[in-house]
Write a protein that holds these residues in place. Sequence first.
Motif, PDB file in Angstrom:
ATOM      1  N   HIS A   1     -27.437  -5.879 -30.437  1.00  0.00           N
ATOM      2  CA  HIS A   1     -26.808  -7.020 -29.893  1.00  0.00           C
ATOM      3  C   HIS A   1     -26.496  -7.221 -28.643  1.00  0.00           C
ATOM      4  N   ARG A   2     -25.194  -6.322 -28.306  1.00  0.00           N
ATOM      5  CA  ARG A   2     -24.652  -6.384 -27.005  1.00  0.00           C
ATOM      6  C   ARG A   2     -24.255  -4.880 -26.420  1.00  0.00           C
TER       7      ARG A   2
ATOM      8  N   PHE B   1     -14.079 -10.925 -35.817  1.00  0.00           N
ATOM      9  CA  PHE B   1     -14.197  -9.588 -35.941  1.00  0.00           C
ATOM     10  C   PHE B   1     -13.265  -8.664 -35.113  1.00  0.00           C
ATOM     11  N   LEU B   2     -13.552  -8.800 -33.766  1.00  0.00           N
ATOM     12  CA  LEU B   2     -12.592  -8.110 -32.698  1.00  0.00           C
ATOM     13  C   LEU B   2     -11.248  -8.406 -33.126  1.00  0.00           C
TER      14      LEU B   2
ATOM     15  N   PRO C   1     -18.147 -16.409 -32.216  1.00  0.00           N
ATOM     16  CA  PRO C   1     -18.349 -15.709 -33.325  1.00  0.00           C
ATOM     17  C   PRO C   1     -17.657 -14.192 -33.285  1.00  0.00           C
ATOM     18  N   HIS C   2     -17.345 -13.628 -32.167  1.00  0.00           N
ATOM     19  CA  HIS C   2     -16.741 -12.412 -32.068  1.00  0.00           C
ATOM     20  C   HIS C   2     -15.267 -12.433 -32.451  1.00  0.00           C
TER      21      HIS C   2
ATOM     22  N   VAL D   1     -26.466 -18.280 -32.019  1.00  0.00           N
ATOM     23  CA  VAL D   1     -25.045 -18.415 -31.967  1.00  0.00           C
ATOM     24  C   VAL D   1     -24.409 -17.578 -30.780  1.00  0.00           C
ATOM     25  N   ASP D   2     -25.424 -17.123 -29.908  1.00  0.00           N
ATOM     26  CA  ASP D   2     -24.896 -16.462 -28.641  1.00  0.00           C
ATOM     27  C   ASP D   2     -25.260 -17.755 -27.904  1.00  0.00           C
TER      28      ASP D   2
ATOM     29  N   ASP E   1     -17.249 -16.726 -26.254  1.00  0.00           N
ATOM     30  CA  ASP E   1     -17.717 -16.585 -27.443  1.00  0.00           C
ATOM     31  C   ASP E   1     -16.940 -16.872 -28.694  1.00  0.00           C
TER      32      ASP E   1
ATOM     33  N   SER F   1     -21.704 -15.750 -38.782  1.00  0.00           N
ATOM     34  CA  SER F   1     -21.881 -16.917 -38.189  1.00  0.00           C
ATOM     35  C   SER F   1     -23.228 -17.628 -38.109  1.00  0.00           C
ATOM     36  N   TYR F   2     -24.203 -16.510 -38.033  1.00  0.00           N
ATOM     37  CA  TYR F   2     -25.595 -17.113 -37.843  1.00  0.00           C
ATOM     38  C   TYR F   2     -26.119 -17.531 -39.377  1.00  0.00           C
ATOM     39  N   LEU F   3     -26.783 -18.753 -39.040  1.00  0.00           N
ATOM     40  CA  LEU F   3     -27.383 -19.364 -40.464  1.00  0.00           C
ATOM     41  C   LEU F   3     -28.604 -18.838 -40.760  1.00  0.00           C
TER      42      LEU F   3
ATOM     43  N   ARG G   1     -18.488 -24.507 -41.541  1.00  0.00           N
ATOM     44  CA  ARG G   1     -19.836 -24.950 -40.926  1.00  0.00           C
ATOM     45  C   ARG G   1     -19.489 -26.104 -39.947  1.00  0.00           C
TER      46      ARG G   1
ATOM     47  N   ARG H   1     -33.929  -6.631 -33.970  1.00  0.00           N
ATOM     48  CA  ARG H   1     -32.472  -6.612 -34.128  1.00  0.00           C
ATOM     49  C   ARG H   1     -32.557  -5.485 -34.704  1.00  0.00           C
TER      50      ARG H   1
ATOM     51  N   ASN I   1     -18.067 -13.052 -23.059  1.00  0.00           N
ATOM     52  CA  ASN I   1     -17.001 -12.760 -23.933  1.00  0.00           C
ATOM     53  C   ASN I   1     -15.892 -13.958 -24.159  1.00  0.00           C
TER      54      ASN I   1
ATOM     55  N   ARG J   1     -14.612 -19.381 -43.569  1.00  0.00           N
ATOM     56  CA  ARG J   1     -15.614 -19.965 -42.658  1.00  0.00           C
ATOM     57  C   ARG J   1     -15.921 -21.386 -42.906  1.00  0.00           C
TER      58      ARG J   1
ATOM     59  N   MET K   1     -23.260 -23.651 -36.988  1.00  0.00           N
ATOM     60  CA  MET K   1     -22.955 -22.469 -37.302  1.00  0.00           C
ATOM     61  C   MET K   1     -21.722 -22.249 -38.154  1.00  0.00           C
ATOM     62  N   ASP K   2     -21.500 -21.047 -38.783  1.00  0.00           N
ATOM     63  CA  ASP K   2     -20.240 -20.801 -39.311  1.00  0.00           C
ATOM     64  C   ASP K   2     -19.128 -20.376 -38.575  1.00  0.00           C
ATOM     65  N   ALA K   3     -18.414 -21.030 -38.386  1.00  0.00           N
ATOM     66  CA  ALA K   3     -16.882 -20.292 -37.567  1.00  0.00           C
ATOM     67  C   ALA K   3     -15.777 -20.117 -38.363  1.00  0.00           C
TER      68      ALA K   3
ATOM     69  N   SER L   1     -30.304 -11.618 -28.629  1.00  0.00           N
ATOM     70  CA  SER L   1     -29.501 -12.492 -28.896  1.00  0.00           C
ATOM     71  C   SER L   1     -30.028 -13.565 -30.077  1.00  0.00           C
ATOM     72  N   THR L   2     -29.211 -14.246 -30.607  1.00  0.00           N
ATOM     73  CA  THR L   2     -29.293 -15.283 -31.633  1.00  0.00           C
ATOM     74  C   THR L   2     -28.878 -16.683 -31.265  1.00  0.00           C
TER      75      THR L   2
ATOM     76  N   SER M   1     -18.219  -3.462 -34.326  1.00  0.00           N
ATOM     77  CA  SER M   1     -16.767  -3.892 -34.189  1.00  0.00           C
ATOM     78  C   SER M   1     -16.775  -5.191 -33.436  1.00  0.00           C
ATOM     79  N   TYR M   2     -17.773  -5.794 -32.857  1.00  0.00           N
ATOM     80  CA  TYR M   2     -17.717  -6.684 -31.778  1.00  0.00           C
ATOM     81  C   TYR M   2     -18.046  -8.089 -32.638  1.00  0.00           C
ATOM     82  N   HIS M   3     -19.327  -8.015 -33.064  1.00  0.00           N
ATOM     83  CA  HIS M   3     -19.355  -9.317 -33.675  1.00  0.00           C
ATOM     84  C   HIS M   3     -19.947  -8.963 -35.239  1.00  0.00           C
TER      85      HIS M   3
END
Lengths: 347, 347, 347
Positions: A55-56, C167-168, C163-164, C312-313, C161, A90-92, C181, A100, C158, C179, C345-347, C309-310, A73-75
Amino acid sequence: MNAPRPPHVRKAWYVACWSHEVGRQPLARTLYGDPIVLFRSTSGDVGALLDRCPHRGIPLSRGEVAGDRLRCSYHGWEFDTAGTCRHIPSYLGSAEKSGRAANRFAVRERQGVVWVWATPDDEPTHEPFDFAYVDKPGYAVVREDVRANATIHAVAENALDVPHTAFLHGGLFRRPEVRNRIACEVRRWHDRVECEYIGEPRPTGLVARLISPSGGVVTHFDRFFLPSIVQVEYAIGTENHFVITAACTPCDDYDTRLYAVAALRTRFPSSIVKTVLKPFGLRIFGQDAEILAAQTATTHHFGEEVYASTDVDLLGPHILKLLLRAEHGDLGNPKEEPWTRRIEMDA
Amino acid sequence: MNAPRPPHVRKAWYVACWSHEVGRQPLARTLYGDPIVLFRSTSGDVGALLDRCPHRGIPLSRGEVAGDRLRCSYHGWEFDTAGTCRHIPSYLGSAEKSGRAANRFAVRERQGVVWVWATPDDEPTHEPFDFAYVDKPGYAVVREDVRANATIHAVAENALDVPHTAFLHGGLFRRPEVRNRIACEVRRWHDRVECEYIGEPRPTGLVARLISPSGGVVTHFDRFFLPSIVQVEYAIGTENHFVITAACTPCDDYDTRLYAVAALRTRFPSSIVKTVLKPFGLRIFGQDAEILAAQTATTHHFGEEVYASTDVDLLGPHILKLLLRAEHGDLGNPKEEPWTRRIEMDA
Amino acid sequence: MNAPRPPHVRKAWYVACWSHEVGRQPLARTLYGDPIVLFRSTSGDVGALLDRCPHRGIPLSRGEVAGDRLRCSYHGWEFDTAGTCRHIPSYLGSAEKSGRAANRFAVRERQGVVWVWATPDDEPTHEPFDFAYVDKPGYAVVREDVRANATIHAVAENALDVPHTAFLHGGLFRRPEVRNRIACEVRRWHDRVECEYIGEPRPTGLVARLISPSGGVVTHFDRFFLPSIVQVEYAIGTENHFVITAACTPCDDYDTRLYAVAALRTRFPSSIVKTVLKPFGLRIFGQDAEILAAQTATTHHFGEEVYASTDVDLLGPHILKLLLRAEHGDLGNPKEEPWTRRIEMDA
């Protein structure tokens, strides 16, 4: 100056780590300079992936193992031991697209070590090297890994070279002033080379006297197996038998890790042998590592290796020849008789 | 960025070390970046070899001197001061083959310094520079070596430059607010350039007052001799005469060692002069070394030297011109009259 | 390996420093790796010159400010804020020749920051970015600069963004297990791109609860303005409004300094908001800086950026596209309708 790139043999197995080192924490290693992450899934399988999230680009070894998957650890992208992306938070949409996937390396775990196949996303054409005598009754086994800032061919030549021992390791097991005329027979097959030392008396150094007080003729073979195995086999009399095998891993072109496995049979209790051998071996190797680093520094400074060899450089030139052939996929003819040469030297 | 390679003048002598530094221990130095090992044989001769064993590339300076030979620490190969390989342990054949010789540099030892000829395996076409007044009665001699991270042409320009002294060394021997109009005559021959400063009054700084309390007109020459010698000659009145000569050694392109030899005649006891001069000189040089390192850092960053000069940059552009000519083997016409120019400046 | 050079946008303003940092001492900064020196003349004007004396390359930032001029520490050459050489000590001719001028950068000082135009000796075609709400009554303003070892496009992606964050920064303001929608509408103009998040509930983390205990729908925009501005605008209910703008300065290709200016309106006293927000923001940024440095290390190792990328990027790929266009001078059509896309997306 740029040092020359040593031969790369990619269609081959290299030891990535000892079995006990891969657990539920990701383990970061390198092979030919490329980062690899190893992890163990809940089912006990070991996965080896290129240590870069598709991804990144974040090293996956910064992440964590979650069930059977390694999570970035990033996304939070998750990968299984085959490298397939199984979840994107996050991605549906569906995570499992080939673009990927993380690059994965074939893995074999046996005899306490984890081997990886040096070409990613490739199927191995053979199985890894078998450590001799390790599983045989009556043999004590000592394992240790050490590292040298040098190429595999410099490390392997050094490990199998007799003449330097009297100088670099002067007094430890050979002494410059005591010389014996011995015969050496070199035999080179398509995938390996060995030297048999004939008529070698018991070494005169301190450790030799401890191990074999009564003397006796020595049987001694030094061997190199493509692309990375060095082996020293010694028998002193009928009682003592030592087979020390080291698998050399090219962490980088001038950074080689040796996974050494010694199988030992002597008349002493194995605990005593281990206690004596390990510090002795590490001291010897420390001197070798220092001289090998100096050799590498010279290669970097001049941007080339220029070596003048003589007959008593018995194995080094053959090792390099085999590696250069193997790099170009020329595996020689397995049915041919070995190339053989006999010389004499003072050891 | 890569900094440009400064001119290399290889058909020339450079100081490798002071005489007292070469003994029975091998001494490692570099010249144009290449490693050189110096050693003294039992007969007192100095040998200078490329510091790389022809066998496996180990620096010979890691080894030891044994009699008239230098012995490598890895396999014990032995070399004499001419670079010839004289002994290979274990090997039953003859050691002395040309492919096994170490590259050697011609050596001259005189006036307390060891000179080496910068082309290996070559015969010198002339003798080294002679340090003036060093052997003359009535002169005290001070020796010191210092190092600057800069090219020879930057170091030499700095050493012979007058205008910077009021700024960089402000207050130490010239002051920005006190100016005298003087005449400067530059004369450039095929192999050297000098500037004579005419009508210069006694400097006004602290040290000048100590050395020459009664004043008097100053005779002052700054000189550069191809490819590496800088010389400042000062006379204050009839009693004081200073000739400071420094041989610049290009240890690497941007790493120059100055072997400075000062010959001094004054009305003071030489011990007092030495005691005063040395710390003063080292303090001045420390400021120069710092500014030269900053100049080098700029050259590395931009990958080029872009300099705007004026008339008062009296010698620097000539020094670079002579070096560039000499690099290409153009030694000019020794019989021609010197190129001459006279300008005025405020010093 | 050499990392790829990220896009350079040179016909643009970047923040060199905060206003209070430029005083009577020269201030050294870098822009796209080139050294710049800033100084303030007696009249209060700020000068920005290439930090290399045209004479012998010494960094002018090693010198001193004398009246309206910057004086080099080596030979004392003096430059005004326009870069013109105004005085050369010792030299009797006129100093002001064009070949002796220092390269100068156009400067604007406003809203507490000093902007420089990234092309030396060039006239700006437009004025710098205006920090929104900074001068508006009722808003508290917090300023801070931070640094990341990463490109502008990695830093900007970054910063914007979503979605990260789970996690981060897990637990700090979003949690992976909770989450919602939401809809995201991306709009790209010729010189900027924004994302509006629609239907986002109040975040559930600790700080969110402190700031907005009563809940309320969130209005949230993330924006990037060519070539270097990132902006996050949040409104929670009618009372809270946060606009955090950061100007990214490419100190070097993989070294970006963010000059962040936050304008905040809440129901709490601004001193409390500042006290809470700053350590929280710095902690978040510390985690981001660490992951960005890891991303840069990967790019350096592999010599390339390979990113999967997807949907959600949301903004990263658009930011890179705008920068690549701008580097080649393609500024697009200001009259065109924005490119628009809506995803969930799911945030």
